[in-house]
Write a protein that holds these residues in place. Sequence first.
Motif, PDB file in Angstrom:
ATOM      1  N   LYS A 177      25.307   9.743   7.086  1.00 55.13           N
ATOM      2  CA  LYS A 177      25.440   8.578   6.230  1.00 55.13           C
ATOM      3  C   LYS A 177      25.804   9.093   4.835  1.00 55.13           C
ATOM      4  CE  LYS A 177      21.647   6.566   8.850  1.00 55.13           C
ATOM      5  NZ  LYS A 177      20.224   6.134   8.827  1.00 55.13           N
ATOM      6  N   PHE A 178      27.000   8.778   4.398  1.00 50.82           N
ATOM      7  CA  PHE A 178      27.434   9.254   3.083  1.00 50.82           C
ATOM      8  C   PHE A 178      26.639   8.562   1.973  1.00 50.82           C
ATOM      9  CE2 PHE A 178      31.865   9.643   5.209  1.00 50.82           C
ATOM     10  CZ  PHE A 178      31.418  10.723   5.941  1.00 50.82           C
ATOM     11  N   ILE A 179      26.344   7.282   2.175  1.00 48.68           N
ATOM     12  CA  ILE A 179      25.436   6.529   1.308  1.00 48.68           C
ATOM     13  C   ILE A 179      24.341   5.954   2.188  1.00 48.68           C
ATOM     14  CG2 ILE A 179      25.107   4.531  -0.212  1.00 48.68           C
ATOM     15  CD1 ILE A 179      27.988   4.594  -0.918  1.00 48.68           C
ATOM     16  N   LYS A 180      23.136   5.979   1.686  1.00 48.46           N
ATOM     17  CA  LYS A 180      22.038   5.257   2.342  1.00 48.46           C
ATOM     18  C   LYS A 180      21.337   4.425   1.274  1.00 48.46           C
ATOM     19  CE  LYS A 180      18.129   5.836   5.526  1.00 48.46           C
ATOM     20  NZ  LYS A 180      17.108   4.995   4.852  1.00 48.46           N
ATOM     21  N   PHE A 181      21.574   3.126   1.328  1.00 48.24           N
ATOM     22  CA  PHE A 181      20.898   2.189   0.440  1.00 48.24           C
ATOM     23  C   PHE A 181      20.287   1.095   1.293  1.00 48.24           C
ATOM     24  CE2 PHE A 181      20.716  -1.778  -1.956  1.00 48.24           C
ATOM     25  CZ  PHE A 181      19.976  -1.376  -3.066  1.00 48.24           C
ATOM     26  N   ASP A 182      18.983   0.906   1.172  1.00 44.45           N
ATOM     27  CA  ASP A 182      18.259  -0.122   1.921  1.00 44.45           C
ATOM     28  C   ASP A 182      17.491  -0.980   0.941  1.00 44.45           C
ATOM     29  OD1 ASP A 182      19.066   1.107   4.367  1.00 44.45           O
ATOM     30  OD2 ASP A 182      17.377   2.496   4.232  1.00 44.45           O
ATOM     31  N   THR A 183      17.429  -2.280   1.231  1.00 47.99           N
ATOM     32  CA  THR A 183      16.698  -3.164   0.334  1.00 47.99           C
ATOM     33  C   THR A 183      16.200  -4.399   1.064  1.00 47.99           C
ATOM     34  OG1 THR A 183      16.787  -4.297  -1.799  1.00 47.99           O
ATOM     35  CG2 THR A 183      18.740  -4.469  -0.419  1.00 47.99           C
ATOM     36  N   ALA A 184      15.037  -4.882   0.676  1.00 46.77           N
ATOM     37  CA  ALA A 184      14.594  -6.217   1.046  1.00 46.77           C
ATOM     38  C   ALA A 184      15.244  -7.206   0.082  1.00 46.77           C
ATOM     39  CB  ALA A 184      13.078  -6.315   0.974  1.00 46.77           C
ATOM     40  N   THR A 185      15.469  -8.441   0.540  1.00 48.48           N
ATOM     41  CA  THR A 185      16.104  -9.461  -0.286  1.00 48.48           C
ATOM     42  C   THR A 185      15.300 -10.752  -0.210  1.00 48.48           C
ATOM     43  OG1 THR A 185      17.514 -10.498   1.410  1.00 48.48           O
ATOM     44  CG2 THR A 185      18.310  -8.438   0.413  1.00 48.48           C
ATOM     45  N   SER A 186      15.677 -11.718  -1.024  1.00 48.39           N
ATOM     46  CA  SER A 186      14.981 -13.007  -0.996  1.00 48.39           C
ATOM     47  C   SER A 186      15.026 -13.641   0.379  1.00 48.39           C
ATOM     48  CB  SER A 186      15.616 -13.964  -2.020  1.00 48.39           C
ATOM     49  OG  SER A 186      15.493 -13.485  -3.332  1.00 48.39           O
ATOM     50  N   GLY A 187      16.162 -13.500   1.050  1.00 50.32           N
ATOM     51  CA  GLY A 187      16.320 -14.123   2.360  1.00 50.32           C
ATOM     52  C   GLY A 187      15.969 -13.233   3.523  1.00 50.32           C
ATOM     53  N   GLN A 188      15.858 -11.922   3.290  1.00 48.89           N
ATOM     54  CA  GLN A 188      15.581 -10.980   4.376  1.00 48.89           C
ATOM     55  C   GLN A 188      14.520  -9.988   3.895  1.00 48.89           C
ATOM     56  OE1 GLN A 188      19.093 -10.039   7.099  1.00 48.89           O
ATOM     57  NE2 GLN A 188      20.066  -9.975   5.099  1.00 48.89           N
ATOM     58  N   THR A 189      13.282 -10.402   4.016  1.00 45.56           N
ATOM     59  CA  THR A 189      12.204  -9.540   3.553  1.00 45.56           C
ATOM     60  C   THR A 189      11.942  -8.390   4.507  1.00 45.56           C
ATOM     61  OG1 THR A 189      10.595 -11.008   4.606  1.00 45.56           O
ATOM     62  CG2 THR A 189      11.111 -11.410   2.285  1.00 45.56           C
ATOM     63  N   ALA A 190      12.350  -8.539   5.764  1.00 47.41           N
ATOM     64  CA  ALA A 190      12.217  -7.472   6.764  1.00 47.41           C
ATOM     65  C   ALA A 190      13.157  -7.797   7.902  1.00 47.41           C
ATOM     66  CB  ALA A 190      10.787  -7.349   7.275  1.00 47.41           C
ATOM     67  N   THR A 191      13.588  -6.785   8.618  1.00 43.96           N
ATOM     68  CA  THR A 191      14.507  -7.012   9.716  1.00 43.96           C
ATOM     69  C   THR A 191      13.758  -7.199  11.025  1.00 43.96           C
ATOM     70  OG1 THR A 191      16.410  -6.141  10.909  1.00 43.96           O
ATOM     71  CG2 THR A 191      14.760  -4.544  10.217  1.00 43.96           C
ATOM     72  N   THR A 192      14.372  -7.966  11.908  1.00 43.32           N
ATOM     73  CA  THR A 192      13.862  -8.090  13.269  1.00 43.32           C
ATOM     74  C   THR A 192      14.870  -7.524  14.257  1.00 43.32           C
ATOM     75  OG1 THR A 192      14.784 -10.330  13.425  1.00 43.32           O
ATOM     76  CG2 THR A 192      12.478 -10.127  12.738  1.00 43.32           C
ATOM     77  N   PRO A 195      17.252  -1.179  16.704  1.00 44.43           N
ATOM     78  CA  PRO A 195      18.179  -0.133  16.254  1.00 44.43           C
ATOM     79  C   PRO A 195      19.560  -0.323  16.863  1.00 44.43           C
ATOM     80  CG  PRO A 195      16.068   0.807  16.881  1.00 44.43           C
ATOM     81  CD  PRO A 195      16.037  -0.626  17.317  1.00 44.43           C
ATOM     82  N   ASP A 196      20.592  -0.138  16.072  1.00 45.08           N
ATOM     83  CA  ASP A 196      21.954  -0.272  16.570  1.00 45.08           C
ATOM     84  C   ASP A 196      22.252   0.864  17.540  1.00 45.08           C
ATOM     85  OD1 ASP A 196      24.991   0.157  16.528  1.00 45.08           O
ATOM     86  OD2 ASP A 196      24.772  -1.740  15.459  1.00 45.08           O
ATOM     87  N   PRO A 197      22.797   0.578  18.713  1.00 39.21           N
ATOM     88  CA  PRO A 197      23.062   1.638  19.690  1.00 39.21           C
ATOM     89  C   PRO A 197      24.078   2.664  19.221  1.00 39.21           C
ATOM     90  CG  PRO A 197      24.074  -0.428  20.373  1.00 39.21           C
ATOM     91  CD  PRO A 197      23.166  -0.753  19.231  1.00 39.21           C
ATOM     92  N   ARG A 198      24.869   2.333  18.200  1.00 37.68           N
ATOM     93  CA  ARG A 198      25.847   3.283  17.671  1.00 37.68           C
ATOM     94  C   ARG A 198      25.226   4.247  16.681  1.00 37.68           C
ATOM     95  NH1 ARG A 198      29.822  -1.585  16.111  1.00 37.68           N
ATOM     96  NH2 ARG A 198      27.753  -2.339  15.504  1.00 37.68           N
ATOM     97  N   GLY A 199      23.934   4.043  16.374  1.00 37.73           N
ATOM     98  CA  GLY A 199      23.249   4.971  15.492  1.00 37.73           C
ATOM     99  C   GLY A 199      22.919   4.419  14.128  1.00 37.73           C
ATOM    100  N   GLY A 200      23.134   3.114  13.920  1.00 34.46           N
ATOM    101  CA  GLY A 200      22.920   2.541  12.600  1.00 34.46           C
ATOM    102  C   GLY A 200      21.469   2.414  12.192  1.00 34.46           C
ATOM    103  N   GLY A 201      20.561   2.435  13.169  1.00 29.95           N
ATOM    104  CA  GLY A 201      19.151   2.292  12.839  1.00 29.95           C
ATOM    105  C   GLY A 201      18.785   0.832  12.614  1.00 29.95           C
ATOM    106  N   ASN A 202      17.564   0.590  12.173  1.00 34.69           N
ATOM    107  CA  ASN A 202      17.132  -0.775  11.900  1.00 34.69           C
ATOM    108  C   ASN A 202      16.428  -0.827  10.557  1.00 34.69           C
ATOM    109  OD1 ASN A 202      14.970   0.690  12.840  1.00 34.69           O
ATOM    110  ND2 ASN A 202      13.990  -1.038  13.861  1.00 34.69           N
ATOM    111  N   ALA A 203      17.206  -0.717   9.499  1.00 33.71           N
ATOM    112  CA  ALA A 203      16.670  -0.734   8.150  1.00 33.71           C
ATOM    113  C   ALA A 203      16.179  -2.137   7.808  1.00 33.71           C
ATOM    114  CB  ALA A 203      17.745  -0.288   7.170  1.00 33.71           C
ATOM    115  N   SER A 204      15.448  -2.242   6.716  1.00 35.15           N
ATOM    116  CA  SER A 204      14.905  -3.532   6.318  1.00 35.15           C
ATOM    117  C   SER A 204      15.906  -4.312   5.486  1.00 35.15           C
ATOM    118  CB  SER A 204      13.615  -3.326   5.529  1.00 35.15           C
ATOM    119  OG  SER A 204      13.868  -2.596   4.354  1.00 35.15           O
ATOM    120  N   GLY A 205      15.919  -5.637   5.677  1.00 32.91           N
ATOM    121  CA  GLY A 205      16.725  -6.506   4.841  1.00 32.91           C
ATOM    122  C   GLY A 205      18.208  -6.231   4.938  1.00 32.91           C
ATOM    123  N   PHE A 206      18.814  -5.839   3.830  1.00 31.06           N
ATOM    124  CA  PHE A 206      20.252  -5.578   3.757  1.00 31.06           C
ATOM    125  C   PHE A 206      20.456  -4.106   3.438  1.00 31.06           C
ATOM    126  CE2 PHE A 206      24.573  -5.603   2.262  1.00 31.06           C
ATOM    127  CZ  PHE A 206      25.175  -6.684   2.898  1.00 31.06           C
TER     128      PHE A 206
END
Length: 306
Positions: A177-192, A195-206
Amino acid sequence: MRFGPSASFAPLTLAATVLLSACGTAPTPTAPPEPGTQPVTLRFTAQVAGLPFACGQSYTGIGSTRSTITPSDYRFYVSELHLIDTKGRAVPLALTQDGTWQLDNLALLDFENGSGPCRNGTAATNTTVRGNVPAGQYTGLRFTLGVPFARNHGDPTTAPSPLNLTAMFWNWQGGYKFIKFDTATSGQTATTAPPDPRGGGNASGFSVHLGSTVCASASRTEAPSACQNPNRVTVQFDRFDAANQVVVADIAALLAGANVDVNAPGTSPGCMSFLGDADCPPVMGALGLPYGGVAAPGPQRLFTVR
């Protein structure tokens, strides 16, 4: 201070700058520069809408919905750093091989400190790139956001630092990952999302995870021969004074056109560079990258100097 196209200043000979390489840790001992060279320290700072990035800090007015976000990670790799001399020639910066943050011609900039919502990160931080250039006068800077192909597709569990962070890695096929930025947002306080099968993971929010995609290999556990979308970003400042200026990476510029409060159905949280994600066009465009067959709308907007 930021310089527009018409700005100019007298070229300055770069001076040594003594800075800690990691907050809260002792500086790594370095060898003296070779005769005929001069040391250079490039300073980077992370911001969110003009404010300093800090773990647990909330920022308002982000994205197309003017959301409030609370970041939990911010780090990125830079490589192929050059200073531009008074004749317009790009001169490679020979990086100090410190065994932690810098390897060959790449470096990791890490702004999270493992505290609060950044608990999945590391306590040590790094905000500088250090090296040497031939003695002379330099007025510009060029670098690449990303990991060179030759280093991008290996095993992070056996790789030397700073390529040994599995949090910064997708898989052998996609690479780092050349950049890794993860954040919770007003509309997405946590992800449901799983993990993405391509390797993206399941980060929180956006999230913004930039990396190479459509890489040709037999499986995700094999290194590819090439990638259709390298997604490396060349950044150049024709006017840059390393002794007095700093490179600013303001993530709000990447998110300005994105709705960070929702996620496109059936996709990874935010934009993880994969094709077919409706959250990605504004982010990739702000990086100056083509996406989904559409050319970039203009140059990158993540990095500026002041």
